[in-house]
Design an enzyme around this catalytic site. Structure first.
Site, PDB file in Angstrom:
ATOM      1  N   ASP A   1       0.853  -1.186   0.000  1.00  0.00           N
ATOM      2  CA  ASP A   1       0.000   0.000   0.000  1.00  0.00           C
ATOM      3  C   ASP A   1       0.889   1.236   0.000  1.00  0.00           C
ATOM      4  O   ASP A   1       2.031   1.197   0.470  1.00  0.00           O
ATOM      5  CB  ASP A   1      -0.918   0.027   1.233  1.00  0.00           C
ATOM      6  CG  ASP A   1      -2.177   0.835   0.991  1.00  0.00           C
ATOM      7  OD1 ASP A   1      -2.071   2.068   0.808  1.00  0.00           O
ATOM      8  OD2 ASP A   1      -3.272   0.243   0.969  1.00  0.00           O
TER       9      ASP A   1
ATOM     10  N   ASP B   1       4.181   2.613  -4.218  1.00  0.00           N
ATOM     11  CA  ASP B   1       3.271   3.281  -5.135  1.00  0.00           C
ATOM     12  C   ASP B   1       3.124   2.387  -6.364  1.00  0.00           C
ATOM     13  O   ASP B   1       4.112   2.106  -7.042  1.00  0.00           O
ATOM     14  CB  ASP B   1       3.861   4.644  -5.524  1.00  0.00           C
ATOM     15  CG  ASP B   1       2.969   5.449  -6.451  1.00  0.00           C
ATOM     16  OD1 ASP B   1       2.010   4.876  -7.018  1.00  0.00           O
ATOM     17  OD2 ASP B   1       3.248   6.644  -6.640  1.00  0.00           O
TER      18      ASP B   1
ATOM     19  N   TYR C   1     -13.064   7.278 -13.992  1.00  0.00           N
ATOM     20  CA  TYR C   1     -13.006   6.050 -13.190  1.00  0.00           C
ATOM     21  C   TYR C   1     -13.651   4.876 -13.927  1.00  0.00           C
ATOM     22  O   TYR C   1     -13.077   3.781 -14.013  1.00  0.00           O
ATOM     23  CB  TYR C   1     -13.715   6.296 -11.856  1.00  0.00           C
ATOM     24  CG  TYR C   1     -13.736   5.111 -10.921  1.00  0.00           C
ATOM     25  CD1 TYR C   1     -12.613   4.780 -10.175  1.00  0.00           C
ATOM     26  CD2 TYR C   1     -14.889   4.344 -10.761  1.00  0.00           C
ATOM     27  CE1 TYR C   1     -12.629   3.702  -9.303  1.00  0.00           C
ATOM     28  CE2 TYR C   1     -14.917   3.268  -9.888  1.00  0.00           C
ATOM     29  CZ  TYR C   1     -13.782   2.946  -9.164  1.00  0.00           C
ATOM     30  OH  TYR C   1     -13.806   1.878  -8.316  1.00  0.00           O
TER      31      TYR C   1
END
Length: 279
Positions: free
Chosen positions: A49, A87, A185
């Site tokens: 994460d 990342d 999205y």
């Protein structure tokens, strides 16, 4: 007559015992549920994460935690765990993380590409006006991050001749908002689904499956207030099962796709949305 005695103990169900899994975006929310479910089924899990403490930004998610990090929670289940801050838009960092997992645990069997998320309101992300900087962020988090993760994990999976990859799309990739909002999205999630089918064709000869789940309205600690503000009852009118989904609903499908039960399933896009896709 032979006496039948009731068994007082039940053998623990561990279909993933001995397996090594990686879950991106697993520090909170649905990703946390995926990581914990795989660990409960016997897998050792690497939690990836951008921020391993991101749950602290959401009170309901913080209340659900049973450790300082999800990796600590997995240790509490008796499994090995790694917590890696990375990342997913950084290919070099992802490759380094995958090499660390393989160096420590010897293999990588399961990859759940969960990292993603949206930015902006429905109004400001309509297809004709979404800003380039917002578009870049959302395409990067979702599509680019998924592709780079799949590329990184495919290296050890090809070498060992096996593997299970699960990507995460969305009902937003199948259904269009009435005002054309959240176009960035939805487009990214639709692209993830199609990319997964390309990946399945590419990796099938190596014994690797690739499938995509497409969650609908899932009530997490972060999303529950948002769903309520959007008019929860109205949203549920389009859900045949009449309720919002839970992270466990999604985790159950991930468990299936990560296990031997799905050995002959690849290139599938599986809605986890209570029937929303077909309403």
């Amino acid at each position: 007559m032979t006496e039948i005695k009731e068994c007082s103990t039940m053998t623990e169900y561990l279909p993933l015992a001995g397996k090594v899994a990686l879950v991106t975006g697993a520090a909170r929310g649905i990703g946390r549920s995926y990581a914990l479910r795989l660990a409960e089924r016997g897998a050792d899990v690497a939690v990836l994460d951008f921020d391993l403490h991101s749950y602290k930004d959401f009170p309901l998610e913080a209340d659900a935690m049973r450790g300082d990090t999800v990796a600590e929670e997995i240790h509490g289940l008796g499994r090995r765990a790694l917590g890696v801050q990375v990342d997913v838009t950084d290919a070099e960092a992802l490759n380094t993380a995958v090499r660390q997992i393989v160096n420590e645990w010897g293999r990588l069997d399961i990859a759940i590409c969960n990292a993603g998320g949206g930015v902006g309101t429905l109004e400001e992300t309509r297809a004709s006006i979404v800003e380039e900087k917002v578009l870049d962020v959302v395409l990067g988090r979702n599509l680019t991050g998924t592709i780079l993760t799949c590329q990184a994990v495919s290296v050890p999976m090809k070498s060992q001749g096996s593997g299970k990859i699960v990507t995460v799309g969305s009902q937003a990739g199948n259904r269009i908002e009435t005002n054309g909002g959240y176009a960035h999205y939805g487009s990214a999630k639709a692209a993830i689904a199609k990319y997964t089918q390309y990946l399945a064709r590419d990796l099938g000869p190596f014994g690797i499956t690739a499938n995509c789940i497409a969650p609908g309205y899932i009530s997490t600690g972060r999303l529950a207030p948002m769903l309520s503000s959007m008019g929860g009852a109205k949203l549920l009118e389009g859900v045949p099962l009449g309720r919002f989904g839970t992270p466990d609903d999604c985790a159950g499908v991930v468990e299936f796709l990560a296990s031997r039960l799905s050995d002959y399933v690849t290139g599938a896009i599986i809605p986890v949305d209570g029937g929303l896709t077909y309403s």
